[in-house]
Design a protein around this motif. Structure first.
Motif, PDB file in Angstrom:
ATOM      1  N   THR A 152       0.859  -1.182   0.000  1.00 15.75           N
ATOM      2  CA  THR A 152       0.000   0.000   0.000  1.00 15.75           C
ATOM      3  C   THR A 152       0.892   1.228   0.000  1.00 15.75           C
ATOM      4  OG1 THR A 152      -1.801  -1.096   1.181  1.00 15.75           O
ATOM      5  CG2 THR A 152      -1.750   1.294   1.253  1.00 15.75           C
ATOM      6  N   SER A 200       2.117   4.819  -2.783  1.00 17.83           N
ATOM      7  CA  SER A 200       1.933   5.658  -3.959  1.00 17.83           C
ATOM      8  C   SER A 200       1.914   4.830  -5.233  1.00 17.83           C
ATOM      9  CB  SER A 200       3.047   6.704  -4.044  1.00 17.83           C
ATOM     10  OG  SER A 200       4.275   6.091  -4.421  1.00 17.83           O
ATOM     11  N   THR A 201       1.266   5.383  -6.245  1.00 16.78           N
ATOM     12  CA  THR A 201       1.224   4.717  -7.538  1.00 16.78           C
ATOM     13  C   THR A 201       2.618   4.610  -8.146  1.00 16.78           C
ATOM     14  OG1 THR A 201      -1.054   5.377  -7.956  1.00 16.78           O
ATOM     15  CG2 THR A 201       0.285   4.888  -9.884  1.00 16.78           C
ATOM     16  N   GLU A 227      -2.520  -1.555  -3.383  1.00 18.41           N
ATOM     17  CA  GLU A 227      -3.501  -0.499  -3.137  1.00 18.41           C
ATOM     18  C   GLU A 227      -2.746   0.813  -3.223  1.00 18.41           C
ATOM     19  OE1 GLU A 227      -7.168   0.430  -0.145  1.00 18.41           O
ATOM     20  OE2 GLU A 227      -5.187   0.297   0.760  1.00 18.41           O
ATOM     21  N   GLY A 231      -2.626   5.040  -5.201  1.00 23.98           N
ATOM     22  CA  GLY A 231      -3.163   6.378  -5.005  1.00 23.98           C
ATOM     23  C   GLY A 231      -4.619   6.518  -5.385  1.00 23.98           C
ATOM     24  N   THR A 266      -5.319  10.066   3.463  1.00 27.67           N
ATOM     25  CA  THR A 266      -6.126   8.858   3.339  1.00 27.67           C
ATOM     26  C   THR A 266      -6.284   8.554   1.859  1.00 27.67           C
ATOM     27  OG1 THR A 266      -7.320   9.383   5.379  1.00 27.67           O
ATOM     28  CG2 THR A 266      -8.368   7.830   3.868  1.00 27.67           C
ATOM     29  N   CYS A 267      -5.928   7.341   1.452  1.00 30.82           N
ATOM     30  CA  CYS A 267      -5.952   7.038   0.019  1.00 30.82           C
ATOM     31  C   CYS A 267      -7.355   7.133  -0.555  1.00 30.82           C
ATOM     32  CB  CYS A 267      -5.350   5.663  -0.242  1.00 30.82           C
ATOM     33  SG  CYS A 267      -6.144   4.319   0.659  1.00 30.82           S
ATOM     34  N   GLU A 299      -2.798  13.412  -6.849  1.00 28.10           N
ATOM     35  CA  GLU A 299      -3.099  13.124  -5.448  1.00 28.10           C
ATOM     36  C   GLU A 299      -2.283  14.047  -4.553  1.00 28.10           C
ATOM     37  OE1 GLU A 299      -3.825   9.171  -2.832  1.00 28.10           O
ATOM     38  OE2 GLU A 299      -1.858   9.300  -3.803  1.00 28.10           O
ATOM     39  N   PHE A 319      -2.954  14.416  -1.016  1.00 23.47           N
ATOM     40  CA  PHE A 319      -2.793  13.696   0.250  1.00 23.47           C
ATOM     41  C   PHE A 319      -2.717  14.650   1.437  1.00 23.47           C
ATOM     42  CE2 PHE A 319      -1.236   9.667   2.337  1.00 23.47           C
ATOM     43  CZ  PHE A 319      -2.231   8.866   1.812  1.00 23.47           C
ATOM     44  N   TYR A 346      -6.776   7.491 -11.709  1.00 22.94           N
ATOM     45  CA  TYR A 346      -7.091   6.736 -10.498  1.00 22.94           C
ATOM     46  C   TYR A 346      -8.508   6.170 -10.531  1.00 22.94           C
ATOM     47  CZ  TYR A 346      -2.965   9.192  -8.763  1.00 22.94           C
ATOM     48  OH  TYR A 346      -1.698   9.677  -8.604  1.00 22.94           O
ATOM     49  N   SER A 385      -5.044   2.807  -9.551  1.00 26.61           N
ATOM     50  CA  SER A 385      -5.206   2.762  -8.094  1.00 26.61           C
ATOM     51  C   SER A 385      -4.909   1.377  -7.530  1.00 26.61           C
ATOM     52  CB  SER A 385      -6.615   3.201  -7.693  1.00 26.61           C
ATOM     53  OG  SER A 385      -6.737   4.605  -7.770  1.00 26.61           O
TER      54      SER A 385
END
Length: 492
Positions: A231, A233-234, A254, A256, A287-288, A387, A389, A413, A458
């Motif tokens: 989990t 960043s992309t 899991e 961005g 929070t993603c 994103e 964040f 995403y 995502s």
């Protein structure tokens, strides 16, 4: 609070949990830990090495045969035991997350500690329900653990993300080498203590501290690791995919999000907009699945912006340990600087409605960002596409429902979404057209047992519920001479 936590010894012990015991780090490098509320240093964590990873993988591989052979009901008992021990330490876990991540204590109790305990216990329940082999003609289809799992957790929900990978993996019969974030490692140390306390067999879950370029890459590239769950960043997810591909290694990612709330023209506007603002700012926006875009009918944009500004102004920034605080700081300095740069960019790209640069009222230091709303944002603007964040919401006008859905789907995403309409069936139709892994209908609540994951960039795979168990299993067909033998074979 920080002095009390240091006295518990979480920062003054050996630094990796390998083969059922704390072990000294192979290397000497450490990273300072900083309280995001007052910017004070309060300890450090080891930055592990490839040799530390190798030792942990060897321990996990040694534990795999006996662990994977355990019947489901016995693995269920371990899940329950870990959950119960975590529950007894729930307040400590919550306070450590508030210290390390900056989350308000009320949020830490609920979204960090309570959810982590519930996730852990839920896999005991899934295992107790039993597995069901499938018979297809003369074949029986069975599921078997994939092997050793490398679990790499992000820094924003350290406890929940680590357990959300490790627990379904061991429930499936796998063993685990976990890497917490080097930025927020404190609660993983409590997890290790819990594993010792309950007597989980050595090597079933191992925890190696360290950074991504060293420990993370060593874990992904290790030939003794059968699967990687990540989990984050992309950008990092793409790199993990590329590295894992050299061994055709399974990955679950899991990544961005740039999730949208779509408010249809018949929706209760005030309720929808206030809900959207609250959905944009959990954990200070770190929070993603944060709903960081709000798409409203063009003729309602002025009303929507007034409501959004009012709701943003209700957030109270302050000491995360204060029960009144509803907006904590960002987790670390580098991320604070990144979000501040996006806010400056937003002031050039759109109209600032609330928040903006500088510290929120009532705070004089710390990695805080004002709860920010930008209005009349172009759907292709960077603040609407990338994103951020942080507690930053982009409000976008749409001329029709069709255009609203196109805008919602118009990013790389596809993690989360929300739809508001007075007509539930219309809301469902809109939700079905949104390209994302989860959609909240008219403020629909969190469901621990429902799957979570992304479309597009995502991510790949699903977490939570029985869907997560399946991620950590391989499917095997057993071919019999005839269908009667396939049905009669006695397999768990």
């Amino acid at each position: 609070m920080s002095k009390i936590d240091i006295e518990t010894g979480y920062l003054n012990r050996a630094n990796h949990f390998i083969d059922g015991r704390w072990q000294a780090a192979d290397g000497q490098q450490r990273r300072e830990l900083v309280n995001p509320y007052d910017e004070s240093g309060f300890g450090s964590v080891a930055l592990g090495t490839a040799e530390d990873v190798d030792a942990a993988v060897k321990a996990a591989r040694a534990a795999l045969p006996s662990w994977s052979a355990l019947p489901r009901h016995q693995r269920a008992k371990w899940c329950y035991a870990i959950a119960e021990a975590l529950k007894e330490k729930a307040e400590l876990l919550a306070r450590l997350e508030s210290l390390n991540v900056g989350s308000p204590i009320s949020f830490s109790r609920m979204a960090h500690a309570q959810v982590a305990v519930a996730i852990t216990a839920s896999y005991g329940e899934f295992l107790e329900r039993g597995g069901h082999d499938e018979v297809i003609g003369n074949s029986r289809v069975v599921r078997e653990p994939i092997g050793v799992v490398g679990a790499i957790a992000a820094w924003n929900y350290p406890l929940m993300l680590l357990l959300g990978k490790a627990i379904p993996a061991i429930a499936a019969g796998c063993t685990v080498v976990a890497k917490p974030s080097e930025v927020t490692p404190l609660t993983s140390m409590v997890v290790a203590d819990v594993l010792q306390e309950v007597g989980l067999p050595a090597g079933v879950i191992n925890i190696v501290n360290g950074d991504g370029p060293t420990v993370g890459e060593a874990l992904v590239n290790h030939r003794g690791v059968d699967m990687v769950s990540f989990t984050g960043s992309t950008a990092v997810g793409r790199r993990i995919m590329a590295n894992a591909a050299t061994q055709v290694k399974k990955v679950a990612l899991e990544l961005g999000g740039k999730s949208a709330t779509v408010v249809l023209d018949d929706a209760p506007l005030e309720q929808a907009v206030r809900g959207a603002v609250r959905g944009a700012y959990p954990n200070a926006g770190q929070t993603c699945i944060a709903l960081s875009r709000l798409i409203v009918p063009g003729n309602l944009i002025d009303q929507a912006l007034d409501i959004a500004a009012d709701e943003a102004g209700r957030f109270i920034a302050g000491d995360p340990m204060d029960e009144r605080t509803t907006l904590g700081p960002l987790a670390f300095a580098g991320h604070h600087q990144r979000v501040a740069e996006y806010i400056r960019l937003g002031q050039r790209e759109a109209t600032l409605i609330a928040g903006g640069e500088g510290l929120p009222d009532g705070v004089e230091r710390g990695f805080f960002v004002k709860p920010t709303v930008f209005g009349r944002v172009d759907p292709q603007a960077r603040i609407a596409q990338e994103e951020i964040f942080g507690p930053v919401l982009s409000v976008i006008a749409a001329g029709s429902e069709e255009q609203a859905i196109d805008i919602a789907n118009g990013t790389i995403y596809g993690l989360n979404g929300a739809v508001w309409s007075a007509d539930p069936e219309r809301a469902v139709r809109a939700a079905r057209r949104m390209q994302c892994g989860k959609v909240d209908i008219n403020g629909g609540g969190f469901n621990l047992d429902a799957p979570a994951g992304g479309f597009k960039q995502s991510g790949i795979g699903r977490e939570r519920g029985h869907y997560a168990l399946e991620e950590y299993m391989e499917v095997k067909s057993l071919q019999f001479a005839d269908a009667d033998l396939a049905r009669a074979s006695a397999l768990e």
